[in-house]
Scaffold this motif. Sequence first.
Motif, PDB file in Angstrom:
ATOM      1  N   PRO B 112       0.739  -1.230  -0.009  1.00  0.00           N
ATOM      2  CA  PRO B 112       0.481   0.408   0.179  1.00  0.00           C
ATOM      3  C   PRO B 112       0.969   1.614   0.100  1.00  0.00           C
ATOM      4  O   PRO B 112       1.829   1.177   0.144  1.00  0.00           O
ATOM      5  CB  PRO B 112      -0.277  -0.080   1.181  1.00  0.00           C
ATOM      6  CG  PRO B 112      -0.303  -1.543   1.651  1.00  0.00           C
ATOM      7  CD  PRO B 112       0.424  -1.789   1.593  1.00  0.00           C
ATOM      8  N   GLY B 113       0.143   2.334  -0.485  1.00  0.00           N
ATOM      9  CA  GLY B 113       1.027   3.850  -0.303  1.00  0.00           C
ATOM     10  C   GLY B 113       1.907   4.077  -1.785  1.00  0.00           C
ATOM     11  O   GLY B 113       2.277   4.982  -1.926  1.00  0.00           O
ATOM     12  N   LYS B 143     -11.646   1.018  -8.409  1.00  0.00           N
ATOM     13  CA  LYS B 143     -12.106   0.523  -7.289  1.00  0.00           C
ATOM     14  C   LYS B 143     -11.291   0.018  -6.366  1.00  0.00           C
ATOM     15  O   LYS B 143     -10.543   0.256  -5.195  1.00  0.00           O
ATOM     16  CB  LYS B 143     -13.353   0.426  -6.831  1.00  0.00           C
ATOM     17  CG  LYS B 143     -14.258  -0.216  -5.444  1.00  0.00           C
ATOM     18  CD  LYS B 143     -15.013  -0.017  -5.856  1.00  0.00           C
ATOM     19  CE  LYS B 143     -16.029  -0.545  -4.256  1.00  0.00           C
ATOM     20  NZ  LYS B 143     -17.450  -1.376  -4.206  1.00  0.00           N
ATOM     21  N   ASP B 144     -10.670  -0.708  -6.868  1.00  0.00           N
ATOM     22  CA  ASP B 144      -9.991  -2.289  -6.059  1.00  0.00           C
ATOM     23  C   ASP B 144      -8.387  -1.129  -6.077  1.00  0.00           C
ATOM     24  O   ASP B 144      -7.667  -1.620  -5.389  1.00  0.00           O
ATOM     25  CB  ASP B 144      -9.434  -3.257  -6.843  1.00  0.00           C
ATOM     26  CG  ASP B 144     -10.500  -3.507  -7.737  1.00  0.00           C
ATOM     27  OD1 ASP B 144     -12.046  -3.457  -6.302  1.00  0.00           O
ATOM     28  OD2 ASP B 144     -10.571  -4.538  -8.533  1.00  0.00           O
ATOM     29  N   THR B 145      -8.064  -0.145  -7.648  1.00  0.00           N
ATOM     30  CA  THR B 145      -6.322   0.223  -7.717  1.00  0.00           C
ATOM     31  C   THR B 145      -6.386   1.054  -6.246  1.00  0.00           C
ATOM     32  O   THR B 145      -5.553   1.462  -5.485  1.00  0.00           O
ATOM     33  CB  THR B 145      -6.170   0.739  -8.638  1.00  0.00           C
ATOM     34  OG1 THR B 145      -6.284  -0.029  -9.098  1.00  0.00           O
ATOM     35  CG2 THR B 145      -4.614   0.679  -8.398  1.00  0.00           C
ATOM     36  N   VAL B 146      -7.959   2.430  -5.950  1.00  0.00           N
ATOM     37  CA  VAL B 146      -7.275   3.137  -5.566  1.00  0.00           C
ATOM     38  C   VAL B 146      -7.908   2.568  -4.272  1.00  0.00           C
ATOM     39  O   VAL B 146      -7.558   3.816  -3.026  1.00  0.00           O
ATOM     40  CB  VAL B 146      -8.447   4.254  -5.711  1.00  0.00           C
ATOM     41  CG1 VAL B 146      -8.592   5.219  -4.093  1.00  0.00           C
ATOM     42  CG2 VAL B 146      -8.250   5.203  -6.736  1.00  0.00           C
ATOM     43  N   GLU B 147      -8.136   1.063  -3.357  1.00  0.00           N
ATOM     44  CA  GLU B 147      -8.378   1.410  -2.088  1.00  0.00           C
ATOM     45  C   GLU B 147      -7.389   1.673  -1.436  1.00  0.00           C
ATOM     46  O   GLU B 147      -7.453   2.027  -0.411  1.00  0.00           O
ATOM     47  CB  GLU B 147      -8.716  -0.467  -2.011  1.00  0.00           C
ATOM     48  CG  GLU B 147      -9.344  -0.453  -1.228  1.00  0.00           C
ATOM     49  CD  GLU B 147     -11.059  -0.093  -0.602  1.00  0.00           C
ATOM     50  OE1 GLU B 147     -11.611  -0.012  -1.688  1.00  0.00           O
ATOM     51  OE2 GLU B 147     -10.882  -0.039   0.664  1.00  0.00           O
ATOM     52  N   ASN B 148      -6.550   1.420  -1.888  1.00  0.00           N
ATOM     53  CA  ASN B 148      -4.106   1.425  -0.905  1.00  0.00           C
ATOM     54  C   ASN B 148      -3.840   2.271  -1.280  1.00  0.00           C
ATOM     55  O   ASN B 148      -2.402   2.041  -1.341  1.00  0.00           O
ATOM     56  CB  ASN B 148      -3.805   0.057  -0.710  1.00  0.00           C
ATOM     57  CG  ASN B 148      -4.813  -1.092   0.517  1.00  0.00           C
ATOM     58  OD1 ASN B 148      -5.407  -0.797   1.119  1.00  0.00           O
ATOM     59  ND2 ASN B 148      -4.765  -2.753  -0.835  1.00  0.00           N
ATOM     60  N   ALA B 149      -4.379   3.149  -2.262  1.00  0.00           N
ATOM     61  CA  ALA B 149      -3.273   4.482  -2.625  1.00  0.00           C
ATOM     62  C   ALA B 149      -3.010   5.749  -1.327  1.00  0.00           C
ATOM     63  O   ALA B 149      -3.742   5.762  -0.976  1.00  0.00           O
ATOM     64  CB  ALA B 149      -4.319   4.419  -4.014  1.00  0.00           C
ATOM     65  N   ILE B 186     -16.230   5.129  -4.865  1.00  0.00           N
ATOM     66  CA  ILE B 186     -14.707   4.944  -4.805  1.00  0.00           C
ATOM     67  C   ILE B 186     -13.975   4.879  -3.743  1.00  0.00           C
ATOM     68  O   ILE B 186     -14.853   6.148  -2.954  1.00  0.00           O
ATOM     69  CB  ILE B 186     -14.275   4.780  -5.773  1.00  0.00           C
ATOM     70  CG1 ILE B 186     -13.519   6.088  -5.984  1.00  0.00           C
ATOM     71  CG2 ILE B 186     -13.869   3.879  -7.346  1.00  0.00           C
ATOM     72  CD1 ILE B 186     -12.865   6.457  -7.239  1.00  0.00           C
ATOM     73  N   ALA B 187     -13.042   4.044  -3.295  1.00  0.00           N
ATOM     74  CA  ALA B 187     -12.864   4.783  -1.776  1.00  0.00           C
ATOM     75  C   ALA B 187     -12.556   6.015  -1.939  1.00  0.00           C
ATOM     76  O   ALA B 187     -11.946   6.514  -2.743  1.00  0.00           O
ATOM     77  CB  ALA B 187     -11.465   4.083  -0.663  1.00  0.00           C
ATOM     78  N   ARG B 188     -12.400   7.087  -0.578  1.00  0.00           N
ATOM     79  CA  ARG B 188     -11.745   8.595  -0.323  1.00  0.00           C
ATOM     80  C   ARG B 188     -10.545   8.790  -0.461  1.00  0.00           C
ATOM     81  O   ARG B 188      -9.926   8.311   0.682  1.00  0.00           O
ATOM     82  CB  ARG B 188     -12.443   9.419   0.456  1.00  0.00           C
ATOM     83  CG  ARG B 188     -12.365  10.948   0.156  1.00  0.00           C
ATOM     84  CD  ARG B 188     -13.149  11.728   0.769  1.00  0.00           C
ATOM     85  NE  ARG B 188     -14.945  11.878   0.867  1.00  0.00           N
ATOM     86  CZ  ARG B 188     -15.171  12.526  -0.729  1.00  0.00           C
ATOM     87  NH1 ARG B 188     -13.885  13.359  -1.320  1.00  0.00           N
ATOM     88  NH2 ARG B 188     -16.358  12.781  -1.360  1.00  0.00           N
TER      89      ARG B 188
END
Lengths: 219, 364, 140
Positions: B112-113, B143-149, B186-188
């Motif tokens: 992540p990060g 959605k999947d990619t942004v989750e842990n960005a 998607i995640a904020r």
Amino acid sequence: MNEMELLNWVRGPGLNIAVAVFLLGTIWRLFEIYSLGRKQDLSAPRNAAGASGWHTVVRRSMPPPGMLKRSPVSYIGGYAFHIGLAIVVFLFAPHIVLIENLIGLSWPALPSQVVDLAAVVTMAAMVLVLVDRINKPVKRFLSTFEDYFTWAVTFLPVLTGYLAVQHLLLPYTTMLALHILSVEILLVVLPFTKLFHVFTLFASRWYNGNANAHKGVPV
Amino acid sequence: MNRRPTIAEQLARQGISRRAFLKFCAATASLMALPPGMAPAIAEALGKIRRPSVIWLSFQECTGCTESLTRSHSPTVESLIFDMISLDYHHTLQAASGEAAEHAREEAMKEPGYLVLVDGSIPIKDGGIYSTIAGISNLQMLKDTVENAAAVVSIGTCAAFGGIPMANPNPTGAAGVQALMDQGLIARKPVINVPGCPPIPAVITGVLAHYLTFGAIPPLDALGRPLNFYGDSIHDRCYRRPFYDQGKFAKTFDDEGARKGWCLFELGCKGPTTHNACATTKWNDGTSFPIESGHGCIGCSEPNFWDAGSFYKALSAPADPLSFAAGAAVAGAAVGVGMSFMNRAKKSSAKAAHETATLKDLEK
Amino acid sequence: MSGLDNIPVNVEAPAMPFGSGNTGAILAELETSLQTLLTSGKEHSIDLRSLPLLPGELDYLRERLGKGEVQVDVNALGHSTVIETAIRGVWWVTHRNAIDNVMAEFLEVSFCPDIIRAQRDDVRESLETLAALLAGDNHS
């Protein structure tokens, strides 16, 4: 709605609605006023020097003797803001482009610095006449809500336009949108308030002058 | 432990001297539109930060943004990719394809990060079926990619504000990244918008360099755009501005005013409402920008520019033809005539009701 | 990459009686910076790419500032030139990348620009290199 959407709305549907209401109201009222008619005056006309509709149009456009001294703010302030307004509205390049787009006529513009100055003078004069209206007991007594309302809808376009050009208070795009919106409010309000004097002022002066000239009285 | 090297270490590994590093920092400061005095701070920051993993997702786009990026001269895209970031997934630029490519993305997502770069808008209508990659809808992939960005950088007007795919009537239900976060789809995460159609290459690399160098989001405007590049309007930084102030305008593209380089406002230039770095950073390695080539600004870094009326209509002119005007004038005339008949009727009925007063009436 | 230099284009400044006004501002900024350099030793640098200059104004500026006595070529991550202008203490610094595109251009006000000076870390490394060199010589 972001500022760009607001700007797109006021440049598109908003302007469309405002111009439509303005045209509808103006043409309606002009038809109505000019079709009223008056009873024919059957008396023999009397002639007197300086008594005619045209004389009155000119005479009423100048302060009567002594009045300039008695209420300088009304006259000087009034002239300053009307002339300033005309310069700002009709001689600023973006405004001419708008007029050209609407009716196809165009003329040379003044440099924007001159228009800026005219806008400042206009606003100062308008504030001055408002303060005078509030301070003088007689004027205050004669003033109704409509007087303050029409003052505000006239003042806002000048203020927002100036703030937009000078990049003050809000981002240019937002201020430009508010400026156009305030002009649209003015357009909608104009036919139905005393602001209609834009169209009737000189005609009514001529009418009064002409009626009195028939009686041999220069007014 | 397999830790990522810092950027300074990466450069040192390539045998780059401190002097060269100093030059690199000075150029980076210039690129980021920071004052030259910031170079030492950049040098210090670069000594600490690690090369982050970057995943670049391309959705409903025309590849113009990638084309623009590959024309970046300072730093070159090569030096950006090899020295400053670890670009782990970019389906246009990477060598791997098919399952290998998707595998690279999944690998990069394990730690992540990472930084997610998006170009193109995301269609959400009908379950997002209008654009898919490897059988995965754009919405699902984002959605999947942004989750842990750590953060998302929206490259180009499509990713930032929806762009051309979102133009009226928006058949695919296209939306920008920020809009999807606002809708809770998607995640904020922190978002940096780098709009433009395409964005200036140096602005793309500059924003990335800023994020990588300082490890933080640069100051943004209300639309999420970095202020150091999008803080001023084109009009305010335009070398033709003095002509606007003097009231000297080109009226057509080949008149005397156009030849003399006068202001293009009347030809539809959207410079006054457009925020971008074109007038200073310019294009093609600082060669020129549209207004310098004689064409007005079309406002491509602003939301909804695609639906803002003709590119060749002045900003103060109506965006659309006034369709109600003629009808309203006719209606006004009709109402006026109607009112005048009513008034006449009133008058004649008053006349008819008129009775002559006699002495008797007065004595009543 | 950029083949623009091969195209014989002569950029003429448009007929502008007033210019962008930025060259005057730059010269004025240089004046105050030179003053500060003399009184407090504080260096200053102007990023020429951050200013909206008219076509031809950069050349005009170069002409006005003239050429001084020192010209330094730096080969680090591409070619850089540091040229002292006729206004001593004002240096025209141009950084190019490996493919010779201009990356950044500055006007620096200092007694000697940092990029010319040998850097402390590099000198430390040099010491080690030299020591190794000497050790090698003694052994032979």
